[in-house]
Design a protein around this motif. Structure first.
Motif, mmCIF file in Angstrom:
data_model
loop_
_atom_site.group_PDB
_atom_site.id
_atom_site.type_symbol
_atom_site.label_atom_id
_atom_site.label_comp_id
_atom_site.label_asym_id
_atom_site.label_seq_id
_atom_site.Cartn_x
_atom_site.Cartn_y
_atom_site.Cartn_z
ATOM 1 N N ASN A 1 10.586 -27.028 34.314
ATOM 2 C CA ASN A 1 11.783 -27.217 33.502
ATOM 3 C C ASN A 1 11.590 -26.355 32.252
ATOM 4 O O ASN A 1 10.450 -26.013 31.899
ATOM 5 N N LEU B 1 17.476 -28.671 27.484
ATOM 6 C CA LEU B 1 16.656 -28.684 28.695
ATOM 7 C C LEU B 1 17.385 -27.995 29.837
ATOM 8 O O LEU B 1 18.595 -28.198 30.014
ATOM 9 N N PHE C 1 16.796 -27.824 34.044
ATOM 10 C CA PHE C 1 15.990 -28.507 35.048
ATOM 11 C C PHE C 1 15.884 -27.709 36.343
ATOM 12 O O PHE C 1 16.844 -27.057 36.770
ATOM 13 N N PRO D 1 8.493 -37.817 29.626
ATOM 14 C CA PRO D 1 9.373 -37.330 28.552
ATOM 15 C C PRO D 1 8.625 -36.503 27.499
ATOM 16 O O PRO D 1 7.506 -36.840 27.110
ATOM 17 N N SER E 1 14.844 -33.473 36.677
ATOM 18 C CA SER E 1 15.214 -34.440 35.624
ATOM 19 C C SER E 1 14.472 -35.757 35.845
ATOM 20 O O SER E 1 14.100 -36.427 34.884
ATOM 21 N N GLN F 1 7.947 -27.212 30.998
ATOM 22 C CA GLN F 1 7.327 -28.459 31.461
ATOM 23 C C GLN F 1 7.067 -28.279 32.950
ATOM 24 O O GLN F 1 8.003 -28.046 33.727
ATOM 25 N N TRP G 1 11.465 -35.986 37.063
ATOM 26 C CA TRP G 1 10.121 -35.727 36.549
ATOM 27 C C TRP G 1 10.138 -35.825 35.017
ATOM 28 O O TRP G 1 9.280 -36.441 34.401
ATOM 29 N N TYR G 2 11.163 -35.204 34.387
ATOM 30 C CA TYR G 2 11.254 -35.247 32.920
ATOM 31 C C TYR G 2 11.284 -36.701 32.435
ATOM 32 O O TYR G 2 10.559 -37.086 31.512
ATOM 33 N N ALA H 1 12.353 -26.048 28.024
ATOM 34 C CA ALA H 1 12.657 -26.947 26.901
ATOM 35 C C ALA H 1 12.626 -26.211 25.572
ATOM 36 O O ALA H 1 11.628 -25.578 25.224
ATOM 37 N N GLY I 1 8.317 -27.415 24.941
ATOM 38 C CA GLY I 1 7.649 -27.804 26.188
ATOM 39 C C GLY I 1 6.247 -28.344 25.953
ATOM 40 O O GLY I 1 5.889 -28.729 24.840
ATOM 41 N N VAL J 1 6.579 -29.051 36.673
ATOM 42 C CA VAL J 1 7.056 -30.112 37.568
ATOM 43 C C VAL J 1 6.283 -29.979 38.878
ATOM 44 O O VAL J 1 6.276 -28.910 39.480
#
Ligand SMILES: [Zn+2]
Length: 559
Positions: free
Chosen positions: A308, A382, A384, A401, A394, A92, A396-397, A310, A85, A94
């Motif tokens: 998210n 991942l 989400f 990235p 997803s 991550q 946002w990811y 990771a 992350g 969001v």
């Protein structure tokens, strides 16, 4: 999935082929290390935890969504997966925003010497989440169904002067237009179409009644959606640095038949008017000067964060296979529930949707991490948030990235594989890449207990693979157990999941991921992102690539 039958025949053909070659063709057996560590017990314990009542349906922005993401982290960490992350963490952030009322909207009306007030939630309610700052005092203008359909030479909005006014309109369309089948309505009946028609005519707000002659109009209240939905679980948007175009949609309120009658001149007024407009007789359009309202509706924008999860397993190459699944669900069913009328307020546990997908990602990550084997390509795992609210985690990811998109070899998104029916599994979207399609079709026969269906259609925009495919230009596929009666209902519980078919499915997806990691050819991509470049620095689009997979492989189907 019409392809089902003929493909089964081909598959059968293939498996015999492979069976015959079993003893001297390594491709005829699974190669993914530690694949047998994938067990029904493990899958069941993940699904049971994530879909337990304590998890309250894992709604985005609720603490349980964070717990679900924390669970994914601890499962991966215990297995030896590494954090991938932000800033070395497992997560991550969001960013979301949504609108809520500053104060409960009010509506008072004057009709001749009659004055009155409509009760919010009881007689009028808003379900939209648009930013609203409306203080209006003036006439209400009746605009029929707000339809202008040349093909039907029907235009009941033309005669309404809506400039700077609030419109009063009818929901759906004249009942005589309704068609048989799953969707009896034309685009004219869509709320967005009506809102756009009113906005184009200069209106500043809309009150819409489900007329007594329309579906469900008989019972005054039946047409009025629950305000709880909009308040308890508002529509969310991503809170992006570069704001998307501001939402211009008008303040939109549903009103009950009783309320509409009060505005239009007494009991039965709405029905009388609707019958006239159904016949195309607009002469009865009420004189707007006879009715005025004072409407106040002010919303405020709330900013909030979720996350998210990771994890990663680094390989020899800085090229990545992404496994993804959403960990959020519907909470108490205040939005997106197919049983809202009967089960709103009940926990929608989301065992199939999508605890089954998260369990798959965790089980594969664990198998690979505990194998101790260093894969050729690297793996990113991942989970989400925000999928049920519009593929938001997803999306946002893909806008932020953690691994540059051009270094991603392929993305496998798992959503709803817990209710496979008669061993049938759909591998949606493999047709977007000949390499993915070939590898999946090579591996499928190794799991004869499953009947794998492939489609020549592009991936469905139905889950988190979509932003990867449509925005990042990454080859994707989406294994899917199919729509079922439990979907988006309070009955999607862990104890009715088909774990037996999940085990070979999870193993098959792991095997496919492993083979994609070992694959020499770079995955091609056919989709909306024309300038997509792959980890080899070449265009992914086979038409542009110097070594398109297509030509080489054409002999494949000829076998
Ligand atoms: Zn869902």
């Amino acid at each position: 999935m019409k392809l089902w039958k003929p493909l089964a025949a081909t598959l059968l053909l293939l498996s015999i082929g492979h069976g015959a070659l079993a003893n001297d063709n390594p491709a005829a057996v699974t190669q993914a290390p530690n694949i047998d560590s994938i067990t029904l017990e493990d899958i069941k314990s993940d699904v049971t935890f994530l879909a337990s009542d304590e998890m309250l349906g894992r709604e985005t922005l609720k603490p349980q969504a964070l717990i679900a993401s924390g669970y994914a982290r601890s499962r991966m960490e215990r297995a030896g997966v590494q954090p991938a992350g932000e800033n070395g963490t497992w997560f991550q952030t969001v960013k979301f925003k949504y609108n809520t009322w500053e104060a409960t909207p009010t509506l008072t009306y004057t009709r001749g010497d009659e004055k009155g007030e409509l009760k919010y939630a009881e007689e009028f309610v808003s379900t939209g989440g648009a930013e609203t700052s409306l203080v209006y005092e003036g006439e209400i203008v009746f605009a029929g169904y707000a339809i202008n359909d040349k093909s039907k030479s029907y235009n009941d909005i033309e005669g309404a002067d809506l400039k700077g006014k609030v419109a009063l309109i009818l929901r759906y369309e004249p009942s005589s237009w309704m068609k048989a089948g799953r969707n009896p309505f034309s685009r004219n009946a869509y709320l967005q179409t009506k809102e756009a028609q009113c906005r184009a005519a200069g209106a500043i707000g809309v009150l819409m009644v489900t007329g007594p002659e329309s579906l469900g109009g008989s019972d005054n209240r039946r047409g009025l959606p629950s305000p709880e939905a909009g308040e308890k679980s508002p529509p969310l948007q991503l809170d992006l640095e570069q704001q998307a175009a501001p939402d211009e949609s008008l303040p939109f309120f549903h009103i009950s038949v009783a309320a509409s009658d009060k505005l239009l001149g007494g009991e039965g007024a709405t029905s009388k008017l609707q019958k006239a407009f159904d016949k195309g007789d607009f002469s009865q359009r009420p004189d707007p000067s006879k009715m005025s309202v004072k409407l106040t509706a002010k919303s405020k924008t709330v900013h909030a964060e979720d996350r998210n999860t990771a994890g990663m397993i680094k390989g020899e190459l800085d090229e990545w296979i992404v496994f993804g699944a959403h960990h959020d669900h519907l909470g108490y069913g205040y939005f997106g529930a197919r049983d809202a009328r009967t089960a709103m307020g009940q926990i929608h546990n989301g065992a199939d949707d999508n605890a089954s997908g998260v369990a798959t990602v965790l089980e594969i990550a664990e198998a690979l991490a505990k194998s101790g084997k260093k894969p050729r390509r690297s793996f990113l795992f991942l989970t989400f948030t925000g999928e049920e609210k519009g593929l938001l985690g997803s999306s946002w990811y893909v806008k932020h990235p953690l691994i540059p998109h051009e270094k991603v070899y392929a993305m496998i998104n798992i959503d709803m594989i817990g209710r496979i029916d008669q061993h049938k599994l759909i591998m949606d979207g493999t047709s977007c890449s000949k390499v993915l399609d070939r590898v999946c079709k090579d591996v499928a026969p190794l799991f004869p207990e499953l009947e794998i269906g492939f489609s020549d259609q592009p991936p469905m925009p139905a889950s988190d693979h979509w932003p990867f495919f449509s925005k990042a230009g990454i080859p994707v596929f989406f294994p899917f157990g199919g729509i079922n009666r439990f979907m988006h209902t309070a009955e999607d519980d862990a104890d009715t999941i088909n774990y037996e078919d999940m085990v070979p499915t999870v193993k098959m997806l792991y095997e496919i991921g492993w083979r994609l990691s070992e694959e020499q050819a770079y995955a091609d991509y056919t989709g909306p992102v024309k300038d997509s470049v792959g980890p080899d620095g070449n265009p992914r689009d086979p038409k542009k690539s110097s070594n398109p997979e297509g030509e080489q492989e054409d002999g494949f189907s000829a076998k």
